[in-house]
Scaffold this active site. Sequence first.
Site, PDB file in Angstrom:
ATOM      1  N   HIS A   1      -5.934  -7.382   0.921  1.00 53.53           N
ATOM      2  CA  HIS A   1      -5.088  -6.153   0.886  1.00 53.53           C
ATOM      3  C   HIS A   1      -4.270  -5.952   2.225  1.00 53.53           C
ATOM      4  CE1 HIS A   1      -4.025  -2.255  -0.881  1.00 53.53           C
ATOM      5  NE2 HIS A   1      -4.461  -1.527   0.493  1.00 53.53           N
TER       6      HIS A   1
ATOM      7  N   ASP B   1       0.783  -1.263   0.090  1.00 47.81           N
ATOM      8  CA  ASP B   1      -0.070   0.111   0.052  1.00 47.81           C
ATOM      9  C   ASP B   1       0.802   1.320   0.137  1.00 47.81           C
ATOM     10  OD1 ASP B   1      -3.164   0.707   0.422  1.00 47.81           O
ATOM     11  OD2 ASP B   1      -2.113   1.894   1.829  1.00 47.81           O
TER      12      ASP B   1
ATOM     13  N   TYR C   1      -1.801  11.429   1.350  1.00 48.70           N
ATOM     14  CA  TYR C   1      -2.655  11.192   0.004  1.00 48.70           C
ATOM     15  C   TYR C   1      -2.778  12.419  -0.931  1.00 48.70           C
ATOM     16  CZ  TYR C   1      -4.369   6.567   1.317  1.00 48.70           C
ATOM     17  OH  TYR C   1      -4.517   5.354   1.513  1.00 48.70           O
TER      18      TYR C   1
END
Length: 406
Positions: free
Chosen positions: A368, A181, A310
């Site tokens: 994930h 990630d 982000y």
Amino acid sequence: MTSITPFKISISDERLKRLQQKLTLTDLPSEVTGLNNPHSRGVPLSEIKRLAFHWQHNFNWRAIEAKINEIPQYTAHIAVDGFDTYDIHFVHERSQINNAIPLLVLHGWPSSFLAVQPMLPLLVEEGIDEPAFHVVAPSLIDFGFSSASNKSGFNIEQHAEAYHKLMIALGYNKYVVQGGDIGYLITRAIAIKYGPQHCRAYHLNNVAPAEPPSKEDEPSTQLSASDLKGLARTQEFTTGGGNAYYLLQTTKPQTLAYSLTDSPLGLLAWIYEKLISWTDNYRWTDDEILTWVSIYYFSTAGPAASLNLYYEMEHGADGTAFDKAKKYISDVPLGVARFEKDLILLPRAWNQTLGPVVWESVSEKGGHFPTWECSEVIVSDLRGMFRKNGILFGCVEGRNGYAHAE
């Protein structure tokens, strides 16, 4: 000299009381009934009610806190060029094997340093012809119990610098890295900037490689059934609403931050949705879910600080983080783990565009969060990569005692 200080999580009684007050005063939304798929519009009201009740009346944070504090934790003051000096919180579990390999483990979102916990007892033990590891797993800056970044421009490269300096401060001049990630992006940045002198090799999950350029004189790569299935899942995730969180967090994080910071249930619903939909039918307990959410709620930088990265990832002056992570790194070997229920599953042949792939694994189970869902797979990969007489045996030298291998 960098100051390394032992650390224990200790959330104040006032903050715990404040959480209880917030949960008591929560207003819940209405819900459309008669849906064929209760999750089609988001998290079902019944599940949030159950979790909210458990969080308020039965969840014992003090017991959870004490259990987490059994893991050796520290903080380090790390200066990042052009920014500030940050307190980085990290797990540091040293193996009893003196020549164990220093391993930096980097988490993503909405994960935390805690995702390393299931792997720790496996990684620090030496097997037959298999190496042990000294494990370092930080809370990323803006996550968990590390400092807030507080400044615009604090991007993947700054995170890479911070955790590289942490490894050096711990005496690990040469080390290997595992990441997925956001941790995947930071690991790639570490390999670009600090490999192979310091970062000797690395292992990735959740990879997003570039498509190889086509050549007129060569036939196109034949896609396997697994490749086609992965591309279909990737398409479903990116166009079917699964990627909506990314579009919001990379464009208007401050707007979302008010809800995540002010409302414990807003934070719970935002994270819970991902835990359920991004795993491979993993049977989360309510305590597990609320522990993951509580680490964000009690975060030193605040429940929404993790969104800062982000925005930066998509607004860097020299390109997006994912584009920069596609650079071919020729001098640092890597391993890649593929989990068939992950979110982005591009053809395996594309992994060769990342660099010299010396290890690949494919797991039918796992989504994930593989270090939590199926930690044994990641551990098996790491042991396989660096095992005695394996292709990377001896690639780390110095403090761990291994001879240099080219």
